[in-house]
Scaffold this active site. Structure first.
Site, PDB file in Angstrom:
ATOM      1  N   GLY A  59       0.212  -6.661  77.056  1.00 41.34           N
ATOM      2  CA  GLY A  59       0.922  -5.470  77.502  1.00 41.34           C
ATOM      3  C   GLY A  59      -0.057  -4.387  77.911  1.00 41.34           C
ATOM      4  CD  GLN A  64      -2.825   0.601  76.973  1.00 44.07           C
ATOM      5  OE1 GLN A  64      -1.816   0.013  77.323  1.00 44.07           O
ATOM      6  NE2 GLN A  64      -3.713   0.066  76.156  1.00 44.07           N
ATOM      7  CB  CYS A 107      -4.059  -1.182  71.152  1.00 45.80           C
ATOM      8  SG  CYS A 107      -3.821  -0.063  72.544  1.00 45.80           S
ATOM      9  CG  LEU A 108      -5.463  -4.735  76.289  1.00 42.17           C
ATOM     10  CD1 LEU A 108      -5.018  -4.888  77.736  1.00 42.17           C
ATOM     11  CD2 LEU A 108      -6.470  -5.817  75.917  1.00 42.17           C
ATOM     12  CG  HIS A 149       1.779  -1.424  71.259  1.00 47.39           C
ATOM     13  ND1 HIS A 149       0.904  -1.605  70.202  1.00 47.39           N
ATOM     14  CD2 HIS A 149       1.014  -1.042  72.316  1.00 47.39           C
ATOM     15  CE1 HIS A 149      -0.326  -1.321  70.611  1.00 47.39           C
ATOM     16  NE2 HIS A 149      -0.293  -0.989  71.893  1.00 47.39           N
ATOM     17  CD  GLU A 150       1.797  -1.948  75.969  1.00 52.27           C
ATOM     18  OE1 GLU A 150       1.254  -0.925  76.428  1.00 52.27           O
ATOM     19  OE2 GLU A 150       1.162  -2.817  75.354  1.00 52.27           O
ATOM     20  CG  HIS A 153       0.139   2.967  75.062  1.00 55.78           C
ATOM     21  ND1 HIS A 153      -1.034   3.519  74.599  1.00 55.78           N
ATOM     22  CD2 HIS A 153       0.089   1.652  74.722  1.00 55.78           C
ATOM     23  CE1 HIS A 153      -1.770   2.576  74.009  1.00 55.78           C
ATOM     24  NE2 HIS A 153      -1.099   1.426  74.066  1.00 55.78           N
TER      25      HIS A 153
HETATM   26 ZN    ZN Z   1      -1.719  -0.373  73.270  1.00 48.87          ZN
END
Ligand code: ZN
Length: 187
Positions: A59, A64, A107-108, A149-150, A153
């Protein structure tokens, strides 16, 4: 108009977008609603997908990559070339299930850090797809978690903000050279 977004699920030598990390201001801003789903948005989606697959993620949210727009891409099966990714534009959660579960997240934008977070198991989400068509989706398990989660963000919230075990949180962050000061507890 049928403008399906076709992206190979492959790792590129140079992904088109740069992922920002915990401590970066762009991760803490609220994303704006997309007024019109046009070719510029579809190009952003394409580049977000390429960047996500290259980084081995499931995701990615636009903040991000320092784009403050309500755009999310998700693919819970990045190794399966037959399943299309999901694109969520201007998502809103219509309903939460009553079950809450604890599950490990990563998380990236916080590479290497994996910690347990409590979230509702099931959600119903309304959004626009990459063609601007309204959609609703009932999601459970990994997909539900990825969407929540996304969507965090888009509000400038990171999963580490929701971690209840502060001891484990501080240990994990220190191990991966992130500052605990970058966490803004929401619990
Ligand atoms: Zn994330």
């Amino acid at each position: 108009m049928n403008s399906e977004i076709i992206v190979n699920k492959e790792k590129l030598k140079t992904p088109p977008l740069e992922i920002h990390y915990l401590g970066d201001r762009s991760l803490r801003q609220s994303a704006k609603r997309v007024a019109k789903v046009d070719d510029d948005i579809r190009q952003l989606v394409r580049e977000m997908l390429q960047t996500m697959y290259t980084a081995d993620g499931i995701g990615l949210a636009a903040p991000q990559v320092a784009v403050q727009k309500q755009v999310i891409v998700i693919d819970c099966e990045p190794d399966n070339s037959a399943t299309p990714p999901i694109v969520l534009i201007n998502p809103t959660i219509k309903r939460y299930g009553t079950d809450i579960c604890l599950f490990q997240e990563g998380c990236l934008s916080i590479p290497g850090v994996y910690l347990d977070v409590k979230r509702p198991s099931v959600i119903e989400v309304a959004y626009k797809d990459e063609n601007g068509r309204p959609q609703t989706l009932q999601a459970k398990e990994l997909l539900s978690r990825a969407i929540q989660h996304e969507m965090d963000h888009l509000q400038g919230v990171l999963f580490v903000d929701r971690v209840e075990n502060k001891l484990a949180l501080n240990e994990e962050l220190a191990k991966h050279k992130f500052s605990a000061k970058a966490v803004k507890s929401v619990a």
